[in-house]
Write an enzyme that holds these catalytic residues in place. Structure first.
Site, PDB file in Angstrom:
ATOM      1  CE  LYS A 116     -43.102 -52.761 -87.814  1.00 12.14           C
ATOM      2  NZ  LYS A 116     -43.369 -52.055 -86.558  1.00 12.14           N
ATOM      3  CD  GLU A 200     -42.029 -58.545 -93.792  1.00 11.76           C
ATOM      4  OE1 GLU A 200     -43.180 -58.172 -93.575  1.00 11.76           O
ATOM      5  OE2 GLU A 200     -41.109 -57.772 -94.114  1.00 11.76           O
ATOM      6  CG  ASN A 289     -46.424 -45.258 -89.992  1.00  6.72           C
ATOM      7  OD1 ASN A 289     -46.162 -45.933 -89.006  1.00  6.72           O
ATOM      8  ND2 ASN A 289     -45.556 -45.063 -90.962  1.00  6.72           N
ATOM      9  NE  ARG A 291     -46.656 -42.044 -86.632  1.00  8.76           N
ATOM     10  CZ  ARG A 291     -45.721 -41.828 -87.549  1.00  8.76           C
ATOM     11  NH1 ARG A 291     -45.845 -40.786 -88.361  1.00  8.76           N
ATOM     12  NH2 ARG A 291     -44.683 -42.636 -87.682  1.00  8.76           N
TER      13      ARG A 291
END
Length: 448
Positions: A116, A200, A289, A291
């Site tokens: 991330k 964050e 993502n 996928r």
């Protein structure tokens, strides 16, 4: 075009990919554990190979067995579906080393977006707006306190690897930071084998908006609009919509083009989804993502484009079948994820389905591999099917959804169908007035 595809997954997504293969005239092989020997996708496949006992680590996550199944059957490509090995860069590399096409992005892009911190940095470099936060991993208590003060409270501490809400903690003040940072690291290490966390800005009432993108790996890319996935429980999506009730056409096309341009620069290959938190007219990148998503059918409903066909085409070197100016959005679509769970306690409910009746009619689609007499095993995700409804307007879509839910019958086990029957009659939902916290607040305050 690839000549034979092995589907390295199970359940409804395996059946979904199998159907696409049959439509394209491509022979397909499915793999299965001993627990899935009677699954629908196993019954319908051209060939099937048992790859191990029920535990996923010994079957669906067993790379050696899947590669061996390819070699035994002569499959020259693998579709990973979602979950399991779909975002495993090592798996993609091993397949390519064996001369087997991975129907998905390159291992490099999977790895790039799998962490991330790296994904956020990459997003910034590609011109995608991000949530204000730390430059990288927050390694010490002192750094946690300093970074939180610079960002401004409340802050969200998140694991750099994994997802699903694990290794994720909120700190509302300086008094909370150290405990939240420490707990997030402990959870991350236990869940993902990696204790690294980052920080964050925590947004108060955001929506979860994601953009479907597609690239050909040669620098051409498109977007297919957005999906609103704000109705979540424990960071797991429950109900998804396309288009979002919160966005107008200008916002939709603007953020979509930002994402498509980023994928062009990256030379991304295949299907991908760029996820954002959206609040007060601003988009903030969460993750990408690499996928096919569970909720891809609602994008198919409003665009008329078969995303699995497109994945296979791109993986075969055929490029994109459409250009951006050829994509039109029609109507509104909603997907409800039907789980084998108690609708109030969400305790899993494996067992035998004694009666099954799927709804039908115009604009109603069921993606499910279950059938009457099928025994749901206790070893895997509790998703048993997806109800996808499409209408010319959101109002028509909601009316059609209400009717379809009333027709849907699954006996012998408990399911989450009653939850959706409640939601479809809720005024906030009817108004499209909800955020990522709405569902959990609703469930917490609902009378017993």
């Amino acid at each position: 075009m690839v000549s034979k595809i092995l589907i390295a997954n199970r359940g409804e997504i395996a059946l979904r990919v199998l159907r696409a293969c049959k439509e394209l005239g491509i022979p397909c092989v499915v793999v299965h554990s001993t627990a899935d020997a009677d699954a629908m996708h196993v019954r319908l496949a051209d060939e099937s190979v048992c790859i191990g006992p029920p535990p996923s680590r010994d079957s669906y996550l067993n790379i050696h067995q899947i590669v061996a199944a390819c070699e035994i059957t002569g499959a020259d490509a693998v579709h990973p579906g979602y979950g399991f090995l779909s975002e495993n860069a090592k798996f993609a590399e091993i397949l390519e080393a064996h001369g087997i096409t991975f129907i998905g992005p390159t291992a490099e892009h999977i790895r790039l977006m799998g962490d991330k911190i790296t994904a956020k940095t990459t997003a910034q470099e590609l011109g995608i707006p991000v949530v204000p936060g730390s430059d990288g991993e927050v390694k010490t208590e002192e750094e946690a306190l300093q970074t939180a003060a610079e960002i401004g409270y409340p802050v969200l501490i998140k694991a750099t690897a994994g997802g699903g809400g694990r290794g994720m903690k909120v700190a509302k003040s300086a008094d909370d930071v150290i405990e939240a940072w420490s707990t997030a690291r402990t959870e991350a290490a236990a869940a993902f084998g990696n204790e690294a966390v980052y920080m964050e800005k925590y947004l108060g009432k955001p929506r979860h908006i994601e953009i479907q993108v597609f690239g050909d790996g040669e620098g051409n890319a498109i977007h297919l609009g957005e999906r609103d996935c704000s109705l979540q429980r424990r960071h797991q999506k429950v109900w998804e919509e396309a288009n979002s009730p919160a966005l107008n056409v200008e916002q939709r096309m603007r953020i979509g083009q930002v994402c498509a341009d980023a994928m062009k620069k990256l030379k991304y290959r295949g299907a991908g989804t760029i996820e954002f938190l959206y609040e007060n007219g601003e988009f903030y990148f969460i993750e990408m993502n690499t996928r096919l998503q569970v909720e891809h059918p609602i994008t198919e409903a409003i665009t008329g484009i078969d995303l699995v066909h497109e994945q296979i085409r791109v993986a075969s070197g055929g490029g994109l079948s459409v250009q951006q100016d050829e994509i039109n959005f029609h109507g509104h679509a909603i997907e409800c994820r039907i789980n084998a769970e108690d609708a109030r306690t969400f305790v899993p409910s494996p067992g035998t389905i004694t009666h099954f009746h799927a709804p039908g009619g115009l604009g109603v689609r069921i993606d499910s591999g279950v059938y009457q007499g099928y025994k749901i095993p206790p070893y895997y995700d509790s998703l048993i099917g997806k109800l996808i409804v499409h209408g010319r307007t959101r109002v028509e879509c909601m009316m059609r959804l209400r009717r379809a839910l009333d027709e849907f019958v699954v006996d012998g086990i408990k399911t989450t169908l009653p939850l959706f029957q409640d939601l479809v009659d809720n005024q906030d939902i009817a108004n499209g007035d909800y955020d990522i916290h709405w569902l959990e607040n609703y469930l917490a305050n609902k009378p017993a």
